[in-house]
Structure formats: C-alpha cells, structure tokens
Design a protein around this motif. Sequence first.
Motif, PDB file in Angstrom:
ATOM      1  N   GLU A 127       0.843  -1.210   0.000  1.00  0.00           N
ATOM      2  CA  GLU A 127       0.000   0.000   0.000  1.00  0.00           C
ATOM      3  C   GLU A 127       0.872   1.252   0.000  1.00  0.00           C
ATOM      4  N   GLU A 128       1.876   1.199   0.843  1.00  0.00           N
ATOM      5  CA  GLU A 128       2.716   2.379   1.076  1.00  0.00           C
ATOM      6  C   GLU A 128       3.615   2.691  -0.124  1.00  0.00           C
ATOM      7  N   LYS A 129       4.087   1.633  -0.809  1.00  0.00           N
ATOM      8  CA  LYS A 129       5.123   1.833  -1.837  1.00  0.00           C
ATOM      9  C   LYS A 129       4.574   2.168  -3.221  1.00  0.00           C
ATOM     10  N   LYS A 130       3.283   2.025  -3.430  1.00  0.00           N
ATOM     11  CA  LYS A 130       2.658   2.296  -4.741  1.00  0.00           C
ATOM     12  C   LYS A 130       3.077   1.271  -5.806  1.00  0.00           C
ATOM     13  N   GLN A 131       4.398   1.105  -6.037  1.00  0.00           N
ATOM     14  CA  GLN A 131       4.873   0.017  -6.919  1.00  0.00           C
ATOM     15  C   GLN A 131       5.823  -0.854  -6.097  1.00  0.00           C
ATOM     16  N   ALA A 132       5.430  -2.102  -5.867  1.00  0.00           N
ATOM     17  CA  ALA A 132       6.200  -2.948  -4.945  1.00  0.00           C
ATOM     18  C   ALA A 132       6.336  -4.367  -5.474  1.00  0.00           C
ATOM     19  N   LEU A 133       7.396  -5.032  -5.009  1.00  0.00           N
ATOM     20  CA  LEU A 133       7.632  -6.445  -5.323  1.00  0.00           C
ATOM     21  C   LEU A 133       7.303  -7.269  -4.087  1.00  0.00           C
ATOM     22  N   LEU A 134       6.362  -8.199  -4.227  1.00  0.00           N
ATOM     23  CA  LEU A 134       6.014  -9.107  -3.138  1.00  0.00           C
ATOM     24  C   LEU A 134       6.799 -10.399  -3.375  1.00  0.00           C
ATOM     25  N   PHE A 135       7.918 -10.505  -2.682  1.00  0.00           N
ATOM     26  CA  PHE A 135       8.862 -11.621  -2.847  1.00  0.00           C
ATOM     27  C   PHE A 135       8.469 -12.668  -1.803  1.00  0.00           C
ATOM     28  N   ALA A 136       7.543 -13.567  -2.196  1.00  0.00           N
ATOM     29  CA  ALA A 136       6.862 -14.425  -1.217  1.00  0.00           C
ATOM     30  C   ALA A 136       7.081 -15.897  -1.517  1.00  0.00           C
TER      31      ALA A 136
END
Length: 615
Positions: A127-136
Amino acid sequence: MNYYELVILKSPQSPLTYQSDEQLEIGSKVLVSIRNRKNLCEAVVIKNVEKPSFKCNDILEITKYFYNDKMIGISTFISQYYVCSLGEALSIFTPYNKEIEYINDEINYNSNIQLSTEQQKAFDFCEEKKQALLFANTGSGKTEIYIKTIEKILNSGSNAVLLMPEISLTPQMQNRLEKVFGENVAIWHSKVSKKRKNEILEGVYTNKIKLIAGARSALFLPFKDLKLIVVDEEHDESYKSDSKPRYNAKDLSLYIAKKYDLRLILGSATASISSFHKIPYYRLKQTFYETKKRILFDDSSLELSPKIINKIASTLNNENQVIVFLPTRANFKYQICTDCGKSVECPFCSVSMSLHKNDLALKCHYCGYTQKIPETCPSCNTGVIHNLRVGTAEIEERLKELFPEKSIKRFDRDEIKTDTKLKSVLNDFNNNKIDILVGTQMLSKGHDYHNVKLAVVLGIDAVLNMNSYKSRERALSLLIQIAGRSGRKGEGEVIVQTQNQDFFEFYMNDCDYEEFLSSELEFREELYPPFLKMAKVLFAHSNGLKVKDEMDKYIKILKKIENIEVVGFGQSAIFKLANKYRYEIILRSSNIKALLTALHSIDSSMATIDMDTNF
C-alpha cells in the motif's frame, strides 16, 4: 474538407494522410482503402494536418470505436522502445466503444480474508510503496494479499487487472476470485472462445466486469478507470511477446504504473533479478502449512535411474501422487560431461557454448568464439562430453511400461490444447484419478496439488547449461517452483537428476533465493542486464547467402556506432526455421538512447528487432 494523419493497424507502414468531410476526433478508428489491398484496412486517426500538396483518398467509414489518449501515449512508447510502427503498437489494444455507456453501480465486496501478522505487514508495504515487489515463498499466501488489495480498489469504484502466465489461469484461481467478486470478474486468455471474449468485452465496456484475471493481453483492455495492476509469477518469461511488437507485459506494467500513477504489485517466489534490483520489495517467508521437504539428488545419466524408479514406486505404494518434470516437451539436446556434469563454457562470456553438429564445433552465441568439440572435458580432464536427448512422450511411455496398472498422463502444450482439457486433467489429478503427471513448465505454475508427495525433476542440467547469461537464474527458479508443488501440506520429497549437485544443493538447502540474486547481481555487473541493455537483431530469408550478406552489412554499420557494442553475431541457434535461414546480431549498451537510435536506423525487410531479448 478535413485532413488527417492515420496509422494502419498491424502494419509496419509510416502514417498516411487521408481526407474526410466530417470532423473526426483523435483516436477514432476508421476504415480506408490502400492500393494493392482488396479489403478495407482498419486505421486510427492520430493527427489533424494541413491540406497536403498531393491528392488524398477519402476515409470510407467511421466506426463506433476509439483509442483514448492513454492508449495512444502507451503505444507511442511501445513503438519507440520496442522498435515497431505505431500501427503495430496500437493493434495490441482493444478500443473503447462510443455507443456503450458505463454503469456506475457501487458494489461492496467483502472477502472475509483474515491476513496473518506477516501478510498484513506485506499488504501495508505494498500500500505504502505504490509500486512494490512481493517476494513471497511458495505457500506463504500472496494470493490472499492480492485479493485484499483488489477488494479495496474495487470498493473505491476503480478497476483492477491481475496478470498471470496463461497456464496459471487455472479453475482453482477462477473459483477463488469468483467467490469474492462474483460475476464482476472474468478470465481472459488465448483459449477463451471468441463468443466468450465478446461477452467479456461487453462487460468491460459497461463496467459490469471490474476485474480481469488474464494473460498479458488483458493489460490492453478498455477499462473505465484502471487503478491497480498485479503481475503474478512476475519472473515468468511468457510475459515477453514472441511476435511483433515484442513487448514485455511485466516491464510495460511498471512503465504504465509510474507514468499514470497506478498501484502495481509484482509477485513471485523466485523474483526476477531485474525486479529485485529495481523495485522496493517485501520478503514473505512464513508459510501457511508446516511442510517438511527433503531434496534428494541423483547424478545418474539415465533418464529414469533405479533410484528414481524406486522412489516413484514407494510413493505410489503409499497411495500418493507423483509429478515428473522436464524442461521442455520436445526432445531437448544438451552437452554435458559424463563425469563432472559441467558444460563447455566460452572463455570470454561465462556462458555455455552450443553444439553445431555439422561443423563438428562448439560455438558461443554471444561473441562468436568457436572451438572443436573437445575429446575430454576441459573442467575435469577425464570425462567425455556427451549429447543427451529426452522428452515427455518417451518418459510417459517408459513409466507406462514400469507401472502398467497406474494412470499416467502427460501435461504439456501438445497434450493440453483447450481450456476444457486443462480443467479435466487438473480435476482428475486432484480427485486422485491420475497417479503420475508427466509435464513441462506447465507443471510449475501455481497449481495446488493436494496429494503430491514426490516431484521428480529431470533434465535441469539442460537449463543450467544453456547458452545464456540467464541460465543459472532460470534453472534455480524453475527447480524452486517445481519443488513447491510437492508436499504442499505435510511431508514431501523432491528428487533432482543433476550432475551439478553442489550448485543446486547450496541454494536449495543452505541458502536463500535472495542470497542467490545478490550474488548473481555481482556476476552480471558491467556485463549483462539489469546493468546494461541488450537487444537482438534477427535476419531471416529463404536465400541463405543473401541473408548472411545483409547481416554482414549491418555488422559493419553497427560496429562504427559509438556507445554500443556488437557482442556476438552469426547463425541463430535454430539456423533454419520455416524454410528461412536465420542469422543474428547481439548488441549491448549502457546508453539506452544510443542503442535505440541504432536499432531504429536498421531498415531491412529481413530484420526483426527484439529489445530486452530473453536470450
């Protein structure tokens, strides 16, 4: 009379000027005639112009469709960056319909998903980063995070698109999304019928369909108010188009999100090195189910060794299921040492060399370095370099001979040609009607197999020894994805046939993929992407001498251009395809402007340009 510049859809032609007594809006889709063509051509109005000095043809028909400013803006970028015409770039978009009005109905979705503490942290980060990588990690619940984010966007009245590799768009995923978003979600990919696609478009036009889960083409649909793009399995190379325009949907999503201030989540258990390097990421390791996974190695050069056969037999005796994976459905061939499992590397490029059987030589496709096939392996000086071949059909046959009473099915693109067949095989497998599934990369894609306790991985050395700077990343990523299919709940085993055990064991058992990416970045610095840009220029023609001359001509031209480097040239890995001889030039540069200028200067009907090549 009004005069307009038009681009012809799907055509490499430059814009043409036509006239009309009607006033047209920029972006209108029209029909025109072109000399030498029997049928009318679809075209798009891109500019009002003054009356030219030459005689113009009339615009024959104005359709109800139009491309908005955003579509034209993105297409302009695609044509410049991926080196194609504006008409080719616009043709990947589905235009808006002037005659259909959007419905502004407010629907409140409630997924009732309770995120764990770790998932909540990941959700907040995205939410905070606007464009983010979810490395899950596999099984850590990234789909729940996607759904919660989509739910929030849709509840605010906007649209979302969830991009997935086509073979990940499974009935399971469809069910999960429909459970929350009902008839406001649709699945979009190449196996969806034309009739269904028209129904979906009707829903998108009216805003009844607010979420599309689809393959890369879903990115180009006429959304009312797109505010979120999710790219699942963002590392997957199928996001790169293999026909013109040769765009990468993942990279384009990032460009669109930044330019138009959209939310973007890239997700993967094996993040791509470029995303890891460029985009803020959240590492989600905690998994839902406690799984104990044993990774076993087998260094036999037989396709199905006694060790592998015994493992399969004991798993089946315990009434569990098995998946057998190969990197490609066809017979792949690769050269490795029978003793140490190493391939022969180019001394100048740190990549494996390819076999050119007719020339009795090994050749590097990056720099053109060639050597004769060595009698003994240069790494250990004792083993012999062997050509190996294996394919899904052979493995399926062999398993049927070994386990005649068991149900064994193939799961690759030759076998699974329709959406119905995909659903039927997956349902049968999940209902324990199939004991062994033999397949290719389709097996690695997010399918949730309940009762698989053994994953057998064959031929991974073929990926590791590919003639590509990406070979280590591809091999390890693939192995982790396949390993994730075994023992989703409880215990599972993975048996890997490889003669490069040290490499795989280190990163599968003793180390994290994140550490691998960090070390790989060090290896690529000053040599390869993400630090430099690479492009491939492919020349193809039915006359072999003519096409070689064309390549030679451009090598001379390109070598004189400042700030770009010709790193390799020569015959393509597949030298003759569809009766055309193929040659290629590989370029690299740290100066993107210089590289694009050089690529745009290539004016040859034999040439195809592939920017950010998946070499």
